[in-house]
Motif scaffolding. Sequence first.
Motif, PDB file in Angstrom:
ATOM      1  N   UNK A   1      42.746  42.915  48.191  1.00  0.00           N
ATOM      2  CA  UNK A   1      42.914  42.491  49.578  1.00  0.00           C
ATOM      3  C   UNK A   1      42.756  43.735  50.444  1.00  0.00           C
ATOM      4  N   UNK A   2      42.625  43.559  51.726  1.00  0.00           N
ATOM      5  CA  UNK A   2      42.285  44.689  52.594  1.00  0.00           C
ATOM      6  C   UNK A   2      43.361  45.769  52.645  1.00  0.00           C
ATOM      7  N   UNK A   3      44.593  45.432  52.305  1.00  0.00           N
ATOM      8  CA  UNK A   3      45.658  46.435  52.329  1.00  0.00           C
ATOM      9  C   UNK A   3      45.530  47.441  51.189  1.00  0.00           C
TER      10      UNK A   3
ATOM     11  N   UNK B   1      37.550  46.985  54.810  1.00  0.00           N
ATOM     12  CA  UNK B   1      36.915  45.799  55.397  1.00  0.00           C
ATOM     13  C   UNK B   1      36.321  44.865  54.336  1.00  0.00           C
ATOM     14  N   UNK B   2      36.205  43.605  54.679  1.00  0.00           N
ATOM     15  CA  UNK B   2      35.559  42.621  53.815  1.00  0.00           C
ATOM     16  C   UNK B   2      34.132  43.084  53.532  1.00  0.00           C
ATOM     17  N   UNK B   3      33.752  43.062  52.255  1.00  0.00           N
ATOM     18  CA  UNK B   3      32.400  43.434  51.850  1.00  0.00           C
ATOM     19  C   UNK B   3      32.214  44.907  51.538  1.00  0.00           C
ATOM     20  N   UNK B   4      33.189  45.732  51.862  1.00  0.00           N
ATOM     21  CA  UNK B   4      33.109  47.167  51.575  1.00  0.00           C
ATOM     22  C   UNK B   4      33.690  47.446  50.193  1.00  0.00           C
ATOM     23  N   UNK B   5      33.466  48.662  49.693  1.00  0.00           N
ATOM     24  CA  UNK B   5      33.996  49.047  48.384  1.00  0.00           C
ATOM     25  C   UNK B   5      34.395  50.521  48.409  1.00  0.00           C
ATOM     26  N   UNK B   6      35.426  50.841  47.648  1.00  0.00           N
ATOM     27  CA  UNK B   6      35.920  52.208  47.538  1.00  0.00           C
ATOM     28  C   UNK B   6      36.490  52.385  46.124  1.00  0.00           C
TER      29      UNK B   6
ATOM     30  N   UNK C   1      38.505  52.401  39.176  1.00  0.00           N
ATOM     31  CA  UNK C   1      38.636  51.068  39.749  1.00  0.00           C
ATOM     32  C   UNK C   1      37.860  51.098  41.061  1.00  0.00           C
ATOM     33  N   UNK C   2      36.957  50.151  41.211  1.00  0.00           N
ATOM     34  CA  UNK C   2      36.236  50.000  42.472  1.00  0.00           C
ATOM     35  C   UNK C   2      36.838  48.782  43.166  1.00  0.00           C
ATOM     36  N   UNK C   3      37.466  49.039  44.292  1.00  0.00           N
ATOM     37  CA  UNK C   3      38.135  47.995  45.057  1.00  0.00           C
ATOM     38  C   UNK C   3      37.147  47.416  46.066  1.00  0.00           C
ATOM     39  N   UNK C   4      37.062  46.107  46.127  1.00  0.00           N
ATOM     40  CA  UNK C   4      36.245  45.437  47.140  1.00  0.00           C
ATOM     41  C   UNK C   4      37.009  44.225  47.641  1.00  0.00           C
ATOM     42  N   UNK C   5      36.831  43.916  48.908  1.00  0.00           N
ATOM     43  CA  UNK C   5      37.529  42.794  49.523  1.00  0.00           C
ATOM     44  C   UNK C   5      36.537  41.656  49.725  1.00  0.00           C
ATOM     45  N   UNK C   6      36.739  40.594  48.985  1.00  0.00           N
ATOM     46  CA  UNK C   6      35.868  39.440  49.116  1.00  0.00           C
ATOM     47  C   UNK C   6      36.218  38.611  50.336  1.00  0.00           C
ATOM     48  N   UNK C   7      35.251  37.848  50.814  1.00  0.00           N
ATOM     49  CA  UNK C   7      35.520  36.967  51.950  1.00  0.00           C
ATOM     50  C   UNK C   7      36.427  35.804  51.542  1.00  0.00           C
ATOM     51  N   UNK C   8      37.294  35.425  52.449  1.00  0.00           N
ATOM     52  CA  UNK C   8      38.235  34.338  52.219  1.00  0.00           C
ATOM     53  C   UNK C   8      37.732  33.099  52.962  1.00  0.00           C
ATOM     54  N   UNK C   9      37.220  32.143  52.211  1.00  0.00           N
ATOM     55  CA  UNK C   9      36.691  30.909  52.801  1.00  0.00           C
ATOM     56  C   UNK C   9      37.738  30.178  53.626  1.00  0.00           C
ATOM     57  N   UNK C  10      38.986  30.209  53.187  1.00  0.00           N
ATOM     58  CA  UNK C  10      40.069  29.520  53.898  1.00  0.00           C
ATOM     59  C   UNK C  10      40.343  30.147  55.258  1.00  0.00           C
TER      60      UNK C  10
END
Length: 175
Positions: free
Chosen positions: A23-25, A61-66, A78-87
């Motif tokens: 998640x973005x946090x 941000x959504x779609x970014x990775x670090x 670990x590569x963290x990425x935030x997927x889009x939340x359809x809800x």
Amino acid sequence: MRIDILQGDVTTRTVDAVVNAANSSLLGGGGVDGAIHRGAGVELLEACRELRRTQLPGGLPVGAAVATPAFRLPARWVIHTVGPNRHAGQTDPALLASCFRESLKVAAGLGARSIAFPAISAGIYGWDARQVADVAFDAVRRFSVREAADSPLELVEFVLFSEETTAVFRTVFGS
């Protein structure tokens, strides 16, 4: 570039990089995110807090990775990425594709030869597994065509928790 589709637990994969559906946090959560944080240990949480203090005060941000070290996981990073939340109304497949593309770019930049992905945004974020598989396959294919000469990546694994999602990915990937 070889693509493998496996049913199992992404936290157990001995690869250079494992992708966290964060998640973005970046401070942990449920599902894959919680499992990765538990497996990596408290050091991962501290590394993510440091990222938030320094590079990402507003979150990832959504779609970014670090990337962070993987600490107690069998992977190196670990590569963290935030997927889009359809809800939450995040229904643009380009956001989902960005998760896969940016994770691959980060992995290649680290010199990773292997990477393991979960089904980003499937499940609690409401994306259909078939659409996730379609987007994932397209992103990996485009990356291998455009970046393969400059990338050390040799293996992309999709490690999927349920039988149903594994079957969907195998159907889409034709394996």
